[in-house]
Design an enzyme around this catalytic site. Structure first.
Site, PDB file in Angstrom:
ATOM      1  N   SER A 121       0.702  -1.207  -0.089  1.00  0.00           N
ATOM      2  CA  SER A 121      -0.223  -0.257   0.131  1.00  0.00           C
ATOM      3  C   SER A 121       0.572   1.311   0.103  1.00  0.00           C
ATOM      4  O   SER A 121       0.521   2.074  -0.378  1.00  0.00           O
ATOM      5  CB  SER A 121      -0.641   0.138   1.050  1.00  0.00           C
ATOM      6  OG  SER A 121      -0.107  -0.540   2.603  1.00  0.00           O
ATOM      7  N   GLU A 154      -5.431  -0.620  -7.784  1.00  0.00           N
ATOM      8  CA  GLU A 154      -4.726   0.717  -8.932  1.00  0.00           C
ATOM      9  C   GLU A 154      -3.500  -0.567  -9.413  1.00  0.00           C
ATOM     10  O   GLU A 154      -2.490  -0.752  -8.164  1.00  0.00           O
ATOM     11  CB  GLU A 154      -3.834   1.520  -7.480  1.00  0.00           C
ATOM     12  CG  GLU A 154      -4.722   2.541  -7.152  1.00  0.00           C
ATOM     13  CD  GLU A 154      -3.760   3.162  -5.732  1.00  0.00           C
ATOM     14  OE1 GLU A 154      -4.291   4.772  -6.016  1.00  0.00           O
ATOM     15  OE2 GLU A 154      -3.255   2.532  -5.032  1.00  0.00           O
ATOM     16  N   ASN A 192      -3.853   6.143  -1.787  1.00  0.00           N
ATOM     17  CA  ASN A 192      -3.268   6.540  -0.137  1.00  0.00           C
ATOM     18  C   ASN A 192      -2.901   7.680  -0.487  1.00  0.00           C
ATOM     19  O   ASN A 192      -2.437   8.434   0.705  1.00  0.00           O
ATOM     20  CB  ASN A 192      -2.133   5.368   0.312  1.00  0.00           C
ATOM     21  CG  ASN A 192      -2.912   4.284   0.577  1.00  0.00           C
ATOM     22  OD1 ASN A 192      -4.263   4.463   1.261  1.00  0.00           O
ATOM     23  ND2 ASN A 192      -2.966   3.334   0.417  1.00  0.00           N
TER      24      ASN A 192
HETATM   25  N1  3HC Z   1     -14.151 -10.410   2.807  1.00  0.00           N
HETATM   26  C1  3HC Z   1     -15.609 -10.467   1.764  1.00  0.00           C
HETATM   27  N2  3HC Z   1     -16.597 -10.272   2.432  1.00  0.00           N
HETATM   28  C2  3HC Z   1     -16.912  -9.463   3.126  1.00  0.00           C
HETATM   29  C3  3HC Z   1     -16.364  -8.515   4.019  1.00  0.00           C
HETATM   30  C4  3HC Z   1     -15.003  -9.108   4.261  1.00  0.00           C
HETATM   31  N3  3HC Z   1     -13.442  -8.287   4.393  1.00  0.00           N
HETATM   32  N4  3HC Z   1     -16.789  -8.401   4.626  1.00  0.00           N
HETATM   33  C5  3HC Z   1     -18.096  -7.761   4.665  1.00  0.00           C
HETATM   34  N5  3HC Z   1     -18.301  -8.948   4.026  1.00  0.00           N
HETATM   35  C6  3HC Z   1     -19.283  -9.320   3.074  1.00  0.00           C
HETATM   36  C7  3HC Z   1     -20.354  -9.766   3.834  1.00  0.00           C
HETATM   37  O1  3HC Z   1     -21.016 -10.836   3.879  1.00  0.00           O
HETATM   38  C8  3HC Z   1     -21.649  -8.426   3.998  1.00  0.00           C
HETATM   39  O2  3HC Z   1     -22.559  -9.733   4.384  1.00  0.00           O
HETATM   40  P1  3HC Z   1     -23.131  -9.850   6.161  1.00  0.00           P
HETATM   41  O3  3HC Z   1     -22.629  -8.635   7.320  1.00  0.00           O
HETATM   42  O4  3HC Z   1     -25.011  -9.962   5.307  1.00  0.00           O
HETATM   43  O5  3HC Z   1     -22.825 -11.340   6.074  1.00  0.00           O
HETATM   44  C9  3HC Z   1     -21.138  -7.844   2.930  1.00  0.00           C
HETATM   45  O6  3HC Z   1     -19.871  -7.936   1.901  1.00  0.00           O
HETATM   46  C10 3HC Z   1     -21.792  -6.394   3.011  1.00  0.00           C
HETATM   47  O7  3HC Z   1     -20.912  -5.615   3.616  1.00  0.00           O
HETATM   48  P2  3HC Z   1     -21.688  -4.706   5.109  1.00  0.00           P
HETATM   49  O8  3HC Z   1     -23.466  -5.124   5.004  1.00  0.00           O
HETATM   50  O9  3HC Z   1     -20.648  -4.539   5.527  1.00  0.00           O
HETATM   51  O10 3HC Z   1     -21.667  -3.495   4.017  1.00  0.00           O
HETATM   52  P3  3HC Z   1     -21.551  -2.055   3.321  1.00  0.00           P
HETATM   53  O11 3HC Z   1     -22.851  -1.514   2.353  1.00  0.00           O
HETATM   54  O12 3HC Z   1     -21.733  -1.262   5.163  1.00  0.00           O
HETATM   55  O13 3HC Z   1     -20.280  -1.301   3.243  1.00  0.00           O
HETATM   56  C11 3HC Z   1     -18.200  -1.406   2.875  1.00  0.00           C
HETATM   57  C12 3HC Z   1     -19.517  -1.851   3.795  1.00  0.00           C
HETATM   58  C13 3HC Z   1     -17.731  -1.576   1.733  1.00  0.00           C
HETATM   59  C14 3HC Z   1     -16.752  -1.227   4.111  1.00  0.00           C
HETATM   60  C15 3HC Z   1     -18.679   0.559   2.942  1.00  0.00           C
HETATM   61  O14 3HC Z   1     -18.612   0.850   4.588  1.00  0.00           O
HETATM   62  C16 3HC Z   1     -17.469   1.048   2.477  1.00  0.00           C
HETATM   63  O15 3HC Z   1     -17.291   1.375   1.526  1.00  0.00           O
HETATM   64  N6  3HC Z   1     -16.350   2.121   3.306  1.00  0.00           N
HETATM   65  C17 3HC Z   1     -14.985   2.088   3.115  1.00  0.00           C
HETATM   66  C18 3HC Z   1     -14.278   1.386   2.825  1.00  0.00           C
HETATM   67  C19 3HC Z   1     -12.589   2.139   2.299  1.00  0.00           C
HETATM   68  O16 3HC Z   1     -12.496   3.496   2.364  1.00  0.00           O
HETATM   69  N7  3HC Z   1     -12.025   1.435   2.049  1.00  0.00           N
HETATM   70  C20 3HC Z   1     -10.484   1.304   1.875  1.00  0.00           C
HETATM   71  C21 3HC Z   1      -9.052   1.960   2.807  1.00  0.00           C
HETATM   72  S1  3HC Z   1      -7.994   2.840   2.604  1.00  0.00           S
HETATM   73  C22 3HC Z   1      -7.710   0.754   1.751  1.00  0.00           C
HETATM   74  O17 3HC Z   1      -7.772  -0.363   1.908  1.00  0.00           O
HETATM   75  C23 3HC Z   1      -5.881   0.805   1.771  1.00  0.00           C
HETATM   76  C24 3HC Z   1      -4.799   0.567   1.671  1.00  0.00           C
HETATM   77  O18 3HC Z   1      -4.099   0.395   1.596  1.00  0.00           O
HETATM   78  C25 3HC Z   1      -4.858   0.880   3.744  1.00  0.00           C
END
Ligand code: 3HC
Length: 285
Positions: A121, A154, A192
């Site tokens: 990352s 990316e 990032n």
């Molecule tokens: N893996 C696989 N499936 C997953 C999961 C995971 N880690 N987490 C959840 N799911 C599945 C689950 O089965 C869940 O359904 P269930 O709760 O009925 O079992 C389903 O996906 C839907 O989950 P949510 O109801 O939690 O989904 P939301 O609609 O609330 O969305 C989200 C969740 C997509 C995480 C949303 O809140 C979001 O977009 N958040 C922002 C996340 C973000 O910005 N991420 C980037 C971080 S920065 C990064 O990653 C960079 C790195 O370099 C550090």
């Protein structure tokens, strides 16, 4: 480069690696996951099985497709198990030394036409590739957490990446159903570079504006349209992971906003990593 990606290796099956392996098997690609112990590999398989079962329960997938997807995942503790992969995606610890060693080892094990990708990352893909004799085959494929849900990947061109390897990784990102973007090996790539200092600003605002964690999160969700608040997001990503990435960007760019806020460093030192440790800004049951 391999004409078609028929078999993928994923090295490191933590949250990111397991998510990437899930995407590969869901896309119909034979996948070998490598972990350091059989137990860690089985944990990842269980996690993938659980999320795919939830899809069946929600009628997003049928049982046969779920079972076939899980069946496409094989596990190994031996890197030699990746010898016949067309593409290997690395998702191990975010430390330059271990990644450099791993890529040198992968070069010895894998076919010369296999593409070697890192999910780093915030480290330099060029530096990760620096101990590889044929660095043209090394690219970045940076997924976002949680990998199965976040649409972006990316595709990072390092200084010596070949066009073939780069375009193969881009096409594979699209095959996984992701929205790939092309970028260069600059610190933090695209997202990032912007998101890490922004999250640091959010944490500094907690102290400067003397607001609660809940109100800061509500502010960014309801006032800026974020899907989750910054503190919820930091708990999801992992406070330790964020601090580490932030330090890497600070190291390269020397911009004060890149440096991790003292509050986050203290949390990481205290083991308050967020969801994975049960406590971060919030407490998890
Ligand atoms: N893996 C696989 N499936 C997953 C999961 C995971 N880690 N987490 C959840 N799911 C599945 C689950 O089965 C869940 O359904 P269930 O709760 O009925 O079992 C389903 O996906 C839907 O989950 P949510 O109801 O939690 O989904 P939301 O609609 O609330 O969305 C989200 C969740 C997509 C995480 C949303 O809140 C979001 O977009 N958040 C922002 C996340 C973000 O910005 N991420 C980037 C971080 S920065 C990064 O990653 C960079 C790195 O370099 C550090």
């Amino acid at each position: 480069m391999a004409e078609e990606i028929r078999k993928v290796g994923v090295v490191g099956l933590g949250a990111m690696g397991a998510g990437i392996a899930q995407l590969c098997v869901e896309a119909g690609v034979e996948t070998v996951g490598r972990e350091v112990s059989a137990e860690l590999g089985e944990n990842a398989r269980d996690r993938i099985g659980h999320f795919l079962t939830r899809k069946v329960e929600k009628a997003q997938m049928d049982q046969a497709a779920r079972d076939a997807a899980v069946g496409r995942l094989s596990l190994t503790t031996d890197l030699a198990g990746l010898a016949d992969c067309d593409l290997v995606i690395e998702a191990i610890v975010e430390e330059l030394g271990p990644k450099q060693e791993l890529f040198a080892e992968l070069e010895r094990i894998c076919r010369p036409d296999a593409v070697l990708a890192t999910n780093t990352s915030a480290l330099s893909v060029t530096e990760i590739a620096s101990r590889v004799a044929s660095p043209g085959r090394v690219v970045g494929m940076h997924f976002f957490n949680p990998a199965p849900l976040m649409p972006l990947v990316e595709i990072v061109r390092a200084e010596l990446s070949s066009d073939d390897a780069f375009e193969t990784a881009y096409a594979f990102g699209a095959l996984l159903g992701k929205h790939p973007i092309r970028c260069n090996d600059t610190p933090g790539f695209v997202v990032n570079r912007i998101l890490i200092p922004l999250l640091n600003d959010c944490v500094r605002t907690l102290d400067e504006a003397r607001v609660t964690v809940e109100d800061l999160d509500a502010g960014m969700k309801h006032g800026a349209g974020w899907p989750m608040g910054p503190c919820e997001l930091l708990d999801l990503v992992g406070i330790d992971v964020h601090v580490h990435a932030s330090e890497a960007l600070w190291d390269k760019l020397r911009e004060p906003r890149m440096a991790p806020p003292a509050r986050l460093v203290a949390m990481a030192n205290a083991g308050l990593y967020g969801r994975k440790s049960g406590r971060g800004f919030y407490t998890y049951g």
